[in-house]
Motif scaffolding. Structure first.
Motif, short mmCIF file in Angstrom:
data_model
loop_
_atom_site.label_atom_id
_atom_site.label_comp_id
_atom_site.label_asym_id
_atom_site.label_seq_id
_atom_site.Cartn_x
_atom_site.Cartn_y
_atom_site.Cartn_z
N TRP A 39 0.84 -1.20 0.00
CA TRP A 39 0.00 0.00 0.00
C TRP A 39 0.87 1.24 0.00
O TRP A 39 1.85 1.33 0.74
CB TRP A 39 -0.90 -0.01 1.23
CG TRP A 39 -1.91 1.10 1.28
CD1 TRP A 39 -1.90 2.19 2.09
CD2 TRP A 39 -3.09 1.21 0.48
NE1 TRP A 39 -3.01 2.97 1.85
CE2 TRP A 39 -3.76 2.40 0.86
CE3 TRP A 39 -3.65 0.42 -0.53
CZ2 TRP A 39 -4.95 2.81 0.28
CZ3 TRP A 39 -4.83 0.83 -1.11
CH2 TRP A 39 -5.47 2.01 -0.71
N ARG A 41 0.80 4.73 1.10
CA ARG A 41 -0.05 5.47 2.02
C ARG A 41 -0.37 6.88 1.54
O ARG A 41 -1.51 7.34 1.60
CB ARG A 41 0.61 5.53 3.40
CG ARG A 41 -0.28 6.09 4.49
CD ARG A 41 0.44 6.04 5.83
NE ARG A 41 0.76 4.68 6.20
CZ ARG A 41 -0.08 3.87 6.82
NH1 ARG A 41 -1.30 4.29 7.12
NH2 ARG A 41 0.28 2.65 7.15
N ASN A 44 -2.94 6.61 -1.34
CA ASN A 44 -4.11 5.73 -1.20
C ASN A 44 -4.23 4.79 -2.39
O ASN A 44 -5.28 4.67 -3.02
CB ASN A 44 -5.40 6.55 -1.04
CG ASN A 44 -5.54 7.11 0.36
OD1 ASN A 44 -5.03 6.53 1.33
ND2 ASN A 44 -6.21 8.24 0.47
#
Length: 331
Positions: A39, A41, A44
């Protein structure tokens, strides 16, 4: 007689008949690769971890092997449409993916939302692996299956993972830590022999076990939400841990078992000679996890040897579990 070692070079390979060479290429293609997803961050979004973008070795071997590999592997893009990672042509980078063999891995830095985002982008995959840490079991399974439940938030709605056949639930293991980092290309999966070493890890695993059972057993509280998996139509679930890759010409395997933390500590400190003797008599390497802190409730004993020897070692190694807790803790 000198001990034989696994063959690492075979110089006459180019002189073999074409049928044999092609067969060997296809054998090599059956080695699963773990393709890690992580992921991002601040965006997103998600993408494939850098270590998983390296093409399989057959694409570098020779023109013949590359041509044959291209008939099995396909170019796939596994990242969010808006992710910033691009190649020199401003395109999302692809990886070579063997759909029936390779495993998409959601590691310990992926949350349930990462899994949901990946599934909602309608990637068609057959094999997925998920680490239990930091993930809600029901959310993950609902994403794999698909959910349009009106009681759930709209952001949780998805159609599920099309073509999913196998789900590997990764149980944390502290054996062979030097080689079991996330999505390391030299890492594979082995059958889990532990339920976790801390209370949090055990709780997380039990949550997945309970959720999986509730999905497939009639009259359980979740059964009605997983109708697409009724009648044995769902994926197969397997509980696994990381281990170094076992080469085809190496007959040894990686195995393990859980024992109490205090007895294991005692054996590491006071009974090293006994362990050395077991290794010498069996030819099987024995590893006891050296990590020691109060949060651990159990530790693991690992074996690296033939399947037969690993099974024989298990009863011997269980003596570690029978050491008096009082005596061991007094050291």
């Amino acid at each position: 007689m000198a001990e034989s070692k696994p063959l690492t070079y075979f110089h006459p390979f180019p002189r073999l008949p074409i049928e044999l060479r092609l067969k060997m290429y296809h054998i090599a293609m059956q080695e699963p690769r773990l393709i890690g997803i992580e992921w991002i961050r601040n965006e997103n979004s998600y993408h494939v971890v850098p270590s998983s973008r390296t093409p399989p070795a057959l694409f570098h071997l020779c023109q013949e092997s590359r041509a044959e590999a291209s008939t099995v592997y396909e170019k796939r893009v596994f990242q969010s449409p808006w992710a910033s990672i691009r190649n020199r042509n401003n395109e999302a980078p692809y990886i070579w993916y063997n759909a029936g063999v390779d495993i998409i891995l959601f590691g310990d830095k992926c949350s349930s939302d990462t899994v949901l985002a990946f599934i909602r982008d309608r990637h068609v995959v057959q094999r997925l692996a998920v680490n239990t840490n930091g993930k809600h079991a029901i959310d993950v399974l609902s994403a794999f299956h698909g959910s349009r439940n009106a009681m759930l938030p709209k952001r949780h709605a998805c159609d599920g993972c099309s073509g999913l056949k196998e789900v590997f639930v990764i149980v944390d293991s502290r054996l062979w830590n030097g080689e079991t980092c996330r999505s390391n290309p030299r890492v594979s999966l082995r059958q889990a022999t532990s339920s976790g070493s801390t209370e949090a890890e055990v709780r997380s695993l039990r949550g997945f076990e309970s959720a999986i059972t509730s999905c497939i057993i009639p009259r359980s509280y979740l059964y009605s939400r997983f109708e697409k998996w009724h009648g044995g139509k769902g994926p197969k679930f397997k509980f696994v841990s990381f281990a170094p890759i076992v080469m085809d010409n190496d007959p040894r395997v990686y195995d393990g078992m859980s024992v109490g933390r205090i007895p294991a500590k005692f054996f590491l400190q006071q009974q090293k000679k006994l362990l050395d003797d077991l290794e010498q008599r069996t030819g099987c390497s024995i590893l006891i996890s050296a990590e020691d802190n109060d949060s651990l409730t159990t530790t693991e004993v690992g074996f690296h040897g033939s399947k037969k020897l690993s099974k024989l070692l298990r009863p011997n190694s269980r003596t570690i579990s029978y050491v008096s807790e009082d005596y061991a803790s007094s050291i």
